[in-house]
Design a protein around this motif. Structure first.
Motif, short mmCIF file in Angstrom:
data_model
loop_
_atom_site.label_atom_id
_atom_site.label_comp_id
_atom_site.label_asym_id
_atom_site.label_seq_id
_atom_site.Cartn_x
_atom_site.Cartn_y
_atom_site.Cartn_z
N ASP A 184 0.86 -1.18 0.00
CA ASP A 184 0.00 0.00 0.00
C ASP A 184 0.90 1.23 0.00
O ASP A 184 1.61 1.50 0.97
CB ASP A 184 -0.90 -0.02 1.24
CG ASP A 184 -1.88 1.13 1.27
OD1 ASP A 184 -1.65 2.17 0.61
OD2 ASP A 184 -2.88 1.01 1.99
N GLU A 185 0.86 1.98 -1.08
CA GLU A 185 1.75 3.13 -1.23
C GLU A 185 1.34 4.33 -0.39
O GLU A 185 2.03 5.34 -0.38
CB GLU A 185 1.86 3.49 -2.71
CG GLU A 185 2.55 2.40 -3.50
CD GLU A 185 2.72 2.73 -4.97
OE1 GLU A 185 2.44 3.87 -5.38
OE2 GLU A 185 3.14 1.82 -5.71
N HIS A 186 0.23 4.22 0.34
CA HIS A 186 -0.14 5.28 1.27
C HIS A 186 0.85 5.34 2.45
O HIS A 186 1.01 6.38 3.07
CB HIS A 186 -1.57 5.09 1.79
CG HIS A 186 -2.59 5.36 0.74
ND1 HIS A 186 -3.20 4.35 0.03
CD2 HIS A 186 -3.09 6.52 0.26
CE1 HIS A 186 -4.04 4.88 -0.83
NE2 HIS A 186 -4.00 6.20 -0.71
N PHE A 187 1.48 4.19 2.74
CA PHE A 187 2.51 4.16 3.78
C PHE A 187 3.79 4.73 3.18
O PHE A 187 4.32 4.18 2.21
CB PHE A 187 2.76 2.73 4.26
CG PHE A 187 1.60 2.14 5.01
CD1 PHE A 187 1.42 2.42 6.36
CD2 PHE A 187 0.70 1.30 4.38
CE1 PHE A 187 0.35 1.87 7.06
CE2 PHE A 187 -0.36 0.75 5.07
CZ PHE A 187 -0.54 1.03 6.41
N ALA A 188 4.29 5.82 3.75
CA ALA A 188 5.46 6.49 3.17
C ALA A 188 6.77 5.78 3.50
O ALA A 188 7.60 5.59 2.63
CB ALA A 188 5.52 7.94 3.65
N THR A 189 6.96 5.36 4.75
CA THR A 189 8.25 4.78 5.14
C THR A 189 8.13 3.55 6.04
O THR A 189 9.09 2.79 6.15
CB THR A 189 9.12 5.81 5.89
OG1 THR A 189 8.40 6.29 7.02
CG2 THR A 189 9.52 6.95 4.99
N HIS A 190 7.01 3.36 6.70
CA HIS A 190 6.86 2.26 7.66
C HIS A 190 5.60 1.46 7.37
O HIS A 190 4.65 1.96 6.79
CB HIS A 190 6.73 2.82 9.09
CG HIS A 190 7.94 3.50 9.61
ND1 HIS A 190 8.27 4.78 9.27
CD2 HIS A 190 8.91 3.08 10.45
CE1 HIS A 190 9.39 5.13 9.89
NE2 HIS A 190 9.79 4.12 10.62
N TYR A 191 5.63 0.22 7.82
CA TYR A 191 4.44 -0.64 7.93
C TYR A 191 3.86 -1.17 6.63
O TYR A 191 2.83 -1.84 6.67
CB TYR A 191 3.33 0.06 8.74
CG TYR A 191 3.79 0.43 10.13
CD1 TYR A 191 4.26 -0.54 11.01
CD2 TYR A 191 3.74 1.75 10.55
CE1 TYR A 191 4.68 -0.19 12.28
CE2 TYR A 191 4.15 2.11 11.81
CZ TYR A 191 4.63 1.14 12.68
OH TYR A 191 5.04 1.48 13.93
N GLN A 192 4.48 -0.93 5.49
CA GLN A 192 3.98 -1.54 4.26
C GLN A 192 3.98 -3.06 4.40
O GLN A 192 3.04 -3.74 3.96
CB GLN A 192 4.83 -1.16 3.04
CG GLN A 192 5.00 0.30 2.81
CD GLN A 192 6.25 0.87 3.47
OE1 GLN A 192 6.80 0.32 4.41
NE2 GLN A 192 6.70 2.01 2.96
N ASP A 193 5.03 -3.59 5.02
CA ASP A 193 5.15 -5.03 5.17
C ASP A 193 4.14 -5.59 6.17
O ASP A 193 3.53 -6.63 5.93
CB ASP A 193 6.57 -5.43 5.56
CG ASP A 193 7.18 -4.60 6.68
OD1 ASP A 193 6.48 -3.76 7.30
OD2 ASP A 193 8.38 -4.77 6.94
#
Length: 126
Positions: free
Chosen positions: A43-52
């Motif tokens: 989800d590209e809404h997450f800029a630097t954290h928590y995509q994983d």
């Protein structure tokens, strides 16, 4: 289990056997491309954290399993490229999307253990 040596067995052998987990870091994740695409990728809404974490929670919600294996040997330098920056907006986004799931607790982590460290100390009764 951050900070354990690769030769450590971990709590109750948890680092020496293949086991189911709720999430893994994307730096050490392996997934079929068709499954990644089916889930909508990161989800590209997450800029630097928590995509994983978000991807892993969506994977679990789809009924699939996430397995940790001690046989994969990788070296991951936590946040080496990101530095000490922590994105509060990403945290808020994760909690907005997954707050209820997170509040229920990790089904693969004993509720008797503390969440305030990486050393598996017992939770102190309030």
């Amino acid at each position: 289990m951050r900070g354990f040596r690769s030769t450590d067995d971990g709590y109750a052998g948890s680092l020496s056997c293949t086991r189911e987990v709720s999430a893994v870091t994307a730096a050490c994740m392996l997934m079929r491309r068709d499954l990644f695409d089916e889930l909508g990728g990161f989800d590209e809404h997450f800029a630097t954290h928590y995509q994983d974490v978000d991807l892993c929670l969506r994977l679990g919600r789809s009924g699939r399993r996430i397995l940790f294996t001690p046989r994969a040997v990788l070296r991951h330098h936590e946040s080496a490229t990101r530095g000490a920056y922590y994105d509060q907006l990403d945290r808020a986004l994760l909690l907005d999307a997954w707050g209820d799931t997170i509040a229920r607790g990790d089904p693969y982590y004993s509720p008797l253990l503390s969440l305030s460290g990486d050393d598996y100390r017992l939770r102190v009764a309030a």
